[in-house]
Design a protein around this motif. Structure first.
Motif, mmCIF file in Angstrom:
data_model
loop_
_atom_site.group_PDB
_atom_site.id
_atom_site.type_symbol
_atom_site.label_atom_id
_atom_site.label_comp_id
_atom_site.label_asym_id
_atom_site.label_seq_id
_atom_site.Cartn_x
_atom_site.Cartn_y
_atom_site.Cartn_z
ATOM 1 N N ASP A 151 -3.363 -12.394 2.288
ATOM 2 C CA ASP A 151 -3.023 -13.296 1.189
ATOM 3 C C ASP A 151 -2.764 -12.527 -0.108
ATOM 4 O O ASP A 151 -1.833 -12.843 -0.850
ATOM 5 C CB ASP A 151 -4.137 -14.320 0.967
ATOM 6 C CG ASP A 151 -4.289 -15.297 2.120
ATOM 7 O OD1 ASP A 151 -3.391 -15.348 2.998
ATOM 8 O OD2 ASP A 151 -5.324 -16.000 2.155
ATOM 9 N N ILE A 152 -3.586 -11.518 -0.373
ATOM 10 C CA ILE A 152 -3.392 -10.719 -1.584
ATOM 11 C C ILE A 152 -2.048 -10.003 -1.536
ATOM 12 O O ILE A 152 -1.283 -10.017 -2.506
ATOM 13 C CB ILE A 152 -4.554 -9.722 -1.792
ATOM 14 C CG1 ILE A 152 -5.848 -10.470 -2.104
ATOM 15 C CG2 ILE A 152 -4.212 -8.742 -2.917
ATOM 16 C CD1 ILE A 152 -7.084 -9.582 -2.107
ATOM 17 N N PHE A 153 -1.729 -9.378 -0.407
ATOM 18 C CA PHE A 153 -0.433 -8.694 -0.298
ATOM 19 C C PHE A 153 0.730 -9.680 -0.443
ATOM 20 O O PHE A 153 1.739 -9.358 -1.069
ATOM 21 C CB PHE A 153 -0.325 -7.918 1.015
ATOM 22 C CG PHE A 153 -0.928 -6.542 0.955
ATOM 23 C CD1 PHE A 153 -0.476 -5.591 0.047
ATOM 24 C CD2 PHE A 153 -1.940 -6.183 1.823
ATOM 25 C CE1 PHE A 153 -1.029 -4.318 -0.001
ATOM 26 C CE2 PHE A 153 -2.501 -4.913 1.786
ATOM 27 C CZ PHE A 153 -2.041 -3.981 0.867
ATOM 28 N N ALA A 154 0.602 -10.875 0.121
ATOM 29 C CA ALA A 154 1.656 -11.882 -0.030
ATOM 30 C C ALA A 154 1.855 -12.222 -1.498
ATOM 31 O O ALA A 154 2.987 -12.333 -1.983
ATOM 32 C CB ALA A 154 1.315 -13.134 0.772
ATOM 33 N N ARG A 155 0.764 -12.370 -2.221
ATOM 34 C CA ARG A 155 0.873 -12.668 -3.661
ATOM 35 C C ARG A 155 1.432 -11.471 -4.439
ATOM 36 O O ARG A 155 2.162 -11.661 -5.397
ATOM 37 C CB ARG A 155 -0.467 -13.105 -4.216
ATOM 38 C CG ARG A 155 -0.859 -14.463 -3.691
ATOM 39 C CD ARG A 155 -1.853 -15.121 -4.607
ATOM 40 N NE ARG A 155 -2.258 -16.397 -4.050
ATOM 41 C CZ ARG A 155 -1.829 -17.559 -4.499
ATOM 42 N NH1 ARG A 155 -0.988 -17.616 -5.502
ATOM 43 N NH2 ARG A 155 -2.239 -18.680 -3.947
ATOM 44 N N LEU A 156 1.082 -10.258 -4.039
ATOM 45 C CA LEU A 156 1.634 -9.079 -4.698
ATOM 46 C C LEU A 156 3.149 -9.033 -4.523
ATOM 47 O O LEU A 156 3.888 -8.735 -5.466
ATOM 48 C CB LEU A 156 1.001 -7.801 -4.145
ATOM 49 C CG LEU A 156 -0.468 -7.574 -4.497
ATOM 50 C CD1 LEU A 156 -1.030 -6.402 -3.701
ATOM 51 C CD2 LEU A 156 -0.650 -7.344 -5.988
ATOM 52 N N GLU A 157 3.608 -9.325 -3.318
ATOM 53 C CA GLU A 157 5.046 -9.321 -3.056
ATOM 54 C C GLU A 157 5.761 -10.410 -3.851
ATOM 55 O O GLU A 157 6.893 -10.229 -4.281
ATOM 56 C CB GLU A 157 5.307 -9.489 -1.563
ATOM 57 C CG GLU A 157 4.916 -8.256 -0.764
ATOM 58 C CD GLU A 157 5.004 -8.467 0.729
ATOM 59 O OE1 GLU A 157 5.100 -9.618 1.183
ATOM 60 O OE2 GLU A 157 4.973 -7.456 1.450
ATOM 61 N N GLN A 158 5.089 -11.538 -4.040
ATOM 62 C CA GLN A 158 5.671 -12.651 -4.802
ATOM 63 C C GLN A 158 5.431 -12.489 -6.305
ATOM 64 O O GLN A 158 5.907 -13.301 -7.092
ATOM 65 C CB GLN A 158 5.070 -13.976 -4.342
ATOM 66 C CG GLN A 158 5.369 -14.312 -2.911
ATOM 67 C CD GLN A 158 4.477 -15.427 -2.386
ATOM 68 O OE1 GLN A 158 3.719 -16.050 -3.128
ATOM 69 N NE2 GLN A 158 4.550 -15.675 -1.094
ATOM 70 N N GLN A 159 4.666 -11.473 -6.672
ATOM 71 C CA GLN A 159 4.310 -11.179 -8.053
ATOM 72 C C GLN A 159 3.593 -12.353 -8.718
ATOM 73 O O GLN A 159 3.891 -12.742 -9.842
ATOM 74 C CB GLN A 159 5.542 -10.749 -8.857
ATOM 75 C CG GLN A 159 6.162 -9.481 -8.306
ATOM 76 C CD GLN A 159 7.259 -8.947 -9.169
ATOM 77 O OE1 GLN A 159 7.197 -9.004 -10.386
ATOM 78 N NE2 GLN A 159 8.286 -8.402 -8.536
#
Length: 175
Positions: A151-159
């Motif tokens: 989830d954190i990586f998904a949010r990082l990619e979506q900024q």
């Protein structure tokens, strides 16, 4: 929580204690074995920068950059990374590398050993290899062991912010 899944945790006296995270390290070694060129490994915990540097140096030419490394030493390390064929892996805290460093184009592989808390560090860290002068396709790996990390990586990619990820994890009962 994230410190533990990465493989180290601090106690109340700020002593580092290792936590078994062998599958994560084994995955990093497998990624290293799959590429012939240089590798940039990001991990945002000082203890893990040191642990990874020590373990990786046993087999490969490896250096590290974190907040403890002076600006002059960073410049020298980066210059050697770009030019010395024996220097294969740079382990770095994303903060001192994400800004003020124009390129790390010798690396065609970027590995996030664990997520960072700031999307700007994630984006800028990846851009160190995606620069003019890069001659090879760049591959970005994210090593994850938990849904929270995904989830954190998904949010990082979506900024987007980390706050929403943490609230979702709490709602799922992960904390």
């Amino acid at each position: 929580y994230l410190q533990i899944v990465l493989g180290a945790v601090y106690d109340a006296d700020h002593n580092i204690h290792r936590v078994a995270a062998d599958p994560r390290f084994d995955e990093l070694k497998a990624i290293i074995a799959r590429t012939e060129r240089k590798i940039l490994v990001f991990v945002g915990l000082t203890s893990m920068v040191h642990i990874l540097h020590k373990k990786l140096s046993e087999t490969w030419g490896c250096e590290y950059i974190n907040g403890e490394v002076s600006k002059n030493d960073r410049t020298e390390i980066i210059q050697r990374f770009e030019t010395d064929p024996k220097f294969r892996i740079l382990v770095a805290d994303p903060l001192p590398v994400a800004y003020g460093i124009n390129q790390l184009v010798a690396a065609d592989t970027v590995v996030w050993y664990g997520p960072t808390e700031k999307s700007r560090l994630y984006v800028q860290g990846n851009k160190r290899a995606h620069r003019p002068g890069q001659r090879h396709p760049v591959t970005i790996y994210q090593i994850v062991a938990t849904q929270l990390e995904r989830d954190i990586f998904a949010r990082l990619e979506q900024q987007t912010t980390l706050q929403g990820t943490m609230l979702s994890a709490i709602q799922r009962g992960e904390f």
